[in-house]
Design a protein around this motif. Structure first.
Motif, mmCIF file in Angstrom:
data_model
loop_
_atom_site.group_PDB
_atom_site.id
_atom_site.type_symbol
_atom_site.label_atom_id
_atom_site.label_comp_id
_atom_site.label_asym_id
_atom_site.label_seq_id
_atom_site.Cartn_x
_atom_site.Cartn_y
_atom_site.Cartn_z
ATOM 1 N N LYS A 61 0.994 -0.615 -0.436
ATOM 2 C CA LYS A 61 0.067 -0.035 0.157
ATOM 3 C C LYS A 61 0.599 1.319 0.059
ATOM 4 O O LYS A 61 0.482 1.722 -0.955
ATOM 5 C CB LYS A 61 -0.962 0.254 1.405
ATOM 6 C CG LYS A 61 -1.951 -0.870 1.317
ATOM 7 C CD LYS A 61 -3.149 -0.855 2.174
ATOM 8 C CE LYS A 61 -2.320 -0.370 3.491
ATOM 9 N NZ LYS A 61 -2.251 -2.229 4.558
ATOM 10 N N SER A 62 2.015 1.366 0.529
ATOM 11 C CA SER A 62 2.652 2.814 1.036
ATOM 12 C C SER A 62 3.314 2.833 -0.549
ATOM 13 O O SER A 62 3.298 4.174 -0.894
ATOM 14 C CB SER A 62 3.380 2.388 2.188
ATOM 15 O OG SER A 62 3.212 2.391 3.438
ATOM 16 N N PRO A 63 4.153 2.343 -1.265
ATOM 17 C CA PRO A 63 4.405 2.327 -2.506
ATOM 18 C C PRO A 63 3.161 2.922 -3.520
ATOM 19 O O PRO A 63 3.733 3.794 -4.587
ATOM 20 C CB PRO A 63 5.164 0.969 -2.679
ATOM 21 C CG PRO A 63 5.890 -0.103 -1.602
ATOM 22 C CD PRO A 63 4.697 0.587 -0.794
ATOM 23 N N THR A 64 2.438 2.203 -3.127
ATOM 24 C CA THR A 64 1.307 2.851 -4.193
ATOM 25 C C THR A 64 0.363 3.901 -4.062
ATOM 26 O O THR A 64 0.439 5.012 -4.698
ATOM 27 C CB THR A 64 0.293 1.735 -4.206
ATOM 28 O OG1 THR A 64 0.320 0.393 -4.232
ATOM 29 C CG2 THR A 64 -1.357 1.930 -4.738
ATOM 30 N N VAL A 181 -13.590 -12.039 0.911
ATOM 31 C CA VAL A 181 -13.271 -11.220 -0.754
ATOM 32 C C VAL A 181 -13.712 -10.602 -1.632
ATOM 33 O O VAL A 181 -13.921 -9.728 -1.769
ATOM 34 C CB VAL A 181 -11.956 -12.792 -1.760
ATOM 35 C CG1 VAL A 181 -11.892 -11.759 -3.330
ATOM 36 C CG2 VAL A 181 -10.729 -12.664 -0.996
ATOM 37 N N ALA A 182 -15.136 -11.300 -1.954
ATOM 38 C CA ALA A 182 -16.295 -11.136 -2.953
ATOM 39 C C ALA A 182 -16.822 -9.561 -1.642
ATOM 40 O O ALA A 182 -17.095 -8.628 -2.460
ATOM 41 C CB ALA A 182 -17.490 -11.714 -2.406
ATOM 42 N N ALA A 183 -16.509 -9.733 -0.008
ATOM 43 C CA ALA A 183 -17.428 -8.312 -0.176
ATOM 44 C C ALA A 183 -16.497 -7.590 -0.184
ATOM 45 O O ALA A 183 -16.904 -6.229 -0.199
ATOM 46 C CB ALA A 183 -17.694 -8.344 1.626
ATOM 47 N N GLY A 184 -14.909 -7.484 0.271
ATOM 48 C CA GLY A 184 -14.006 -6.551 -0.013
ATOM 49 C C GLY A 184 -14.312 -5.897 -1.070
ATOM 50 O O GLY A 184 -13.853 -4.863 -1.596
ATOM 51 N N LEU A 185 -14.289 -6.168 -2.431
ATOM 52 C CA LEU A 185 -14.286 -6.189 -4.180
ATOM 53 C C LEU A 185 -14.672 -5.312 -4.556
ATOM 54 O O LEU A 185 -15.171 -5.089 -5.096
ATOM 55 C CB LEU A 185 -13.491 -7.654 -4.920
ATOM 56 C CG LEU A 185 -12.435 -7.833 -4.327
ATOM 57 C CD1 LEU A 185 -12.082 -8.968 -5.984
ATOM 58 C CD2 LEU A 185 -10.870 -7.586 -4.351
ATOM 59 N N GLN A 186 -16.328 -5.584 -3.414
ATOM 60 C CA GLN A 186 -17.613 -5.508 -3.735
ATOM 61 C C GLN A 186 -17.433 -3.813 -3.483
ATOM 62 O O GLN A 186 -18.357 -2.604 -3.765
ATOM 63 C CB GLN A 186 -18.844 -5.809 -3.245
ATOM 64 C CG GLN A 186 -19.808 -5.486 -3.926
ATOM 65 C CD GLN A 186 -21.096 -6.149 -3.384
ATOM 66 O OE1 GLN A 186 -20.622 -6.776 -2.248
ATOM 67 N NE2 GLN A 186 -22.403 -6.222 -3.716
ATOM 68 N N ARG A 187 -16.967 -3.092 -3.005
ATOM 69 C CA ARG A 187 -16.722 -1.564 -2.695
ATOM 70 C C ARG A 187 -15.993 -1.207 -3.172
ATOM 71 O O ARG A 187 -14.889 0.259 -2.967
ATOM 72 C CB ARG A 187 -16.644 -1.786 -0.762
ATOM 73 C CG ARG A 187 -17.327 -2.209 0.049
ATOM 74 C CD ARG A 187 -17.563 -2.140 0.978
ATOM 75 N NE ARG A 187 -16.449 -2.027 1.773
ATOM 76 C CZ ARG A 187 -15.935 -2.803 2.264
ATOM 77 N NH1 ARG A 187 -16.003 -4.010 2.374
ATOM 78 N NH2 ARG A 187 -14.668 -2.965 2.765
ATOM 79 N N ALA A 188 -14.963 -1.572 -4.304
ATOM 80 C CA ALA A 188 -13.608 -0.919 -4.753
ATOM 81 C C ALA A 188 -14.321 -1.198 -6.467
ATOM 82 O O ALA A 188 -15.059 -1.167 -6.998
ATOM 83 C CB ALA A 188 -12.385 -2.334 -4.598
ATOM 84 N N ASP A 189 -13.152 -0.333 -7.206
ATOM 85 C CA ASP A 189 -13.046 0.442 -8.099
ATOM 86 C C ASP A 189 -11.757 -0.608 -8.841
ATOM 87 O O ASP A 189 -12.176 -0.865 -10.412
ATOM 88 C CB ASP A 189 -13.537 1.817 -8.588
ATOM 89 C CG ASP A 189 -13.875 2.646 -7.657
ATOM 90 O OD1 ASP A 189 -15.372 2.082 -8.062
ATOM 91 O OD2 ASP A 189 -13.901 3.081 -6.170
ATOM 92 N N LEU A 190 -10.723 -0.669 -8.197
ATOM 93 C CA LEU A 190 -9.786 -1.092 -9.090
ATOM 94 C C LEU A 190 -9.532 -2.231 -8.058
ATOM 95 O O LEU A 190 -8.955 -2.187 -7.382
ATOM 96 C CB LEU A 190 -9.054 -0.320 -9.585
ATOM 97 C CG LEU A 190 -9.480 0.787 -10.368
ATOM 98 C CD1 LEU A 190 -8.518 2.240 -10.372
ATOM 99 C CD2 LEU A 190 -9.218 0.215 -11.427
ATOM 100 N N LEU A 191 -8.460 -3.561 -8.390
ATOM 101 C CA LEU A 191 -7.837 -4.393 -7.314
ATOM 102 C C LEU A 191 -6.394 -3.862 -8.631
ATOM 103 O O LEU A 191 -5.815 -3.902 -9.648
ATOM 104 C CB LEU A 191 -7.896 -5.794 -8.461
ATOM 105 C CG LEU A 191 -6.996 -6.844 -7.733
ATOM 106 C CD1 LEU A 191 -7.183 -6.458 -5.747
ATOM 107 C CD2 LEU A 191 -7.808 -7.973 -8.164
ATOM 108 N N LEU A 192 -5.442 -3.656 -7.647
ATOM 109 C CA LEU A 192 -3.913 -3.735 -7.645
ATOM 110 C C LEU A 192 -3.447 -4.858 -7.618
ATOM 111 O O LEU A 192 -2.937 -5.229 -6.562
ATOM 112 C CB LEU A 192 -2.953 -2.890 -7.628
ATOM 113 C CG LEU A 192 -1.597 -2.103 -7.409
ATOM 114 C CD1 LEU A 192 -1.151 -2.526 -9.019
ATOM 115 C CD2 LEU A 192 -1.534 -0.922 -7.149
ATOM 116 N N VAL A 193 -2.615 -5.917 -8.633
ATOM 117 C CA VAL A 193 -1.764 -6.738 -7.826
ATOM 118 C C VAL A 193 -0.400 -6.730 -8.356
ATOM 119 O O VAL A 193 0.214 -5.871 -9.642
ATOM 120 C CB VAL A 193 -2.335 -8.037 -8.824
ATOM 121 C CG1 VAL A 193 -1.185 -9.684 -8.815
ATOM 122 C CG2 VAL A 193 -3.756 -8.039 -8.831
#
Length: 334
Positions: A61-64, A181-193
């Motif tokens: 997260k910090s580098p992001t 995972v599904a609950a967290g991603l539901q409130r997100a707009d982008l997934l950064l891998v």
């Protein structure tokens, strides 16, 4: 505290420990669900970009946050980071000043981030967001805010370490997740891998594409002119995955004669510092650590230690740039 091995088991076979802990995980997940359902306390008049994760511990997260702050600055948008200041003693809200504050005051991550731009730390994120907006910023970067509902968000990125993924897919204590995972991603707009190509491929196979646009990035050492090749080092790291730091050093060519993994945010007590100094003398080696760990070191000891700064490199940032275009239609990347 080390993560138990079964947290890394495949989701299809999470282990008997995970099954035994399911009732406690259900309680933890329910508590998170209730918390994130709260109405925000503050709706800033500037865009709020949240950088969060579903895993407990470090994912990048910090580098992001640093990379986003720089990307926004290139657009002419000065973003202020709002963070809890984990590990710090000041309740806040306070503007982080590296010249007069220490990690004991505001936490190591807040102090490190303040080297790149304005940071407000507070246990009350809403108060920190108000202070940040009052400072005249063009945007707010909400650090580790996915499970914190205090501030209304305009864009949310979920960050995941490709090598770890979402572990066994179970919620604490049965697994490494703060929520399903599904609950967290539901409130997100982008997934950064974030990770090397092979790790990103394994992540994609284990966690196939969902409805979210997926970004990919790597963490790469900053070119400082330091010649690491063959250098004997005693490496220590108190981050989410110390092994990742040790691997970075080996890839640079350093010869790690002793690797000392520490707990995330672990304080540097005098006994630990003495142990590290003794190891370096005995092994005739140079002490090396991460940027985040370095800010927790006493100034006198820090002068004896080299650091390896790492920065985020985007593989394909087009989905991110499209989202930023929508948030900042008057500004475009130069």
């Amino acid at each position: 505290m080390r993560a138990p091995a079964f947290w890394s088991a495949p989701p299809q076979a999470p282990g008997w420990q995970a099954h035994a802990l399911r009732p406690l995980s259900a309680l933890y997940a329910a508590a998170t669900t209730r918390r994130v359902a709260r109405w925000p306390d503050v709706h800033p008049q500037v865009p709020v970009i949240c950088v969060g994760n579903i895993n407990a511990g470090g994912t990048g997260k910090s580098p992001t946050v640093i990379a986003l702050q720089e990307r926004l600055r290139a657009r002419g948008v000065e973003a202020v980071v709002v963070t809890r200041g984990y590990g710090g003693r000041l309740a806040g809200p306070v503007r982080v000043d590296p010249a007069r504050m220490t990690a004991r005051d505001v936490g190591d991550e807040a102090l490190m981030l303040a080297a790149f731009g304005a940071v407000f730390a507070s246990r009350d994120r809403a108060e920190a967001a108000r202070a940040a907006e009052a400072s005249g910023c063009g945007a707010i970067l909400l650090d580790d805010g996915l499970q914190n509902p205090a501030v209304a968000k305009d864009l949310t990125l979920v960050v995941v370490d490709a090598a770890v993924g979402f572990g066994n897919g179970r919620v604490i204590p049965a697994g490494p997740l703060r929520e399903p995972v599904a609950a967290g991603l539901q409130r997100a707009d982008l997934l950064l891998v974030i990770g090397e190509a092979a790790d990103r491929q394994r992540f994609a196979a284990r966690w196939p594409d969902g409805p979210l646009p997926r970004l990919e990035a790597t963490l790469e050492p900053l070119a400082t002119g330091m010649d690491w090749d063959g250098l004997r080092v005693v490496a220590f790291a108190g981050i989410g995955r110390p092994a990742k730091f040790f691997a970075t050093l080996r890839n640079l060519g350093a010869h790690i004669v002793e690797a000392v993994p520490l707990s995330d945010h672990q304080p540097f007590a005098p006994a630990l510092l003495n142990r590290l100094s003794r190891l370096a003398r005995q092994k005739d080696a140079q002490l090396v650590t991460t940027e985040k760990d370095a800010v927790r070191l006493p100034p006198d000891f820090r002068r004896e230690v080299l650091t390896v700064p790492v920065r985020l490199r985007w593989i394909d940032a087009r989905p991110l740039d499209a989202a930023l275009d929508r948030l900042f239609p008057a500004e475009r990347a130069r």
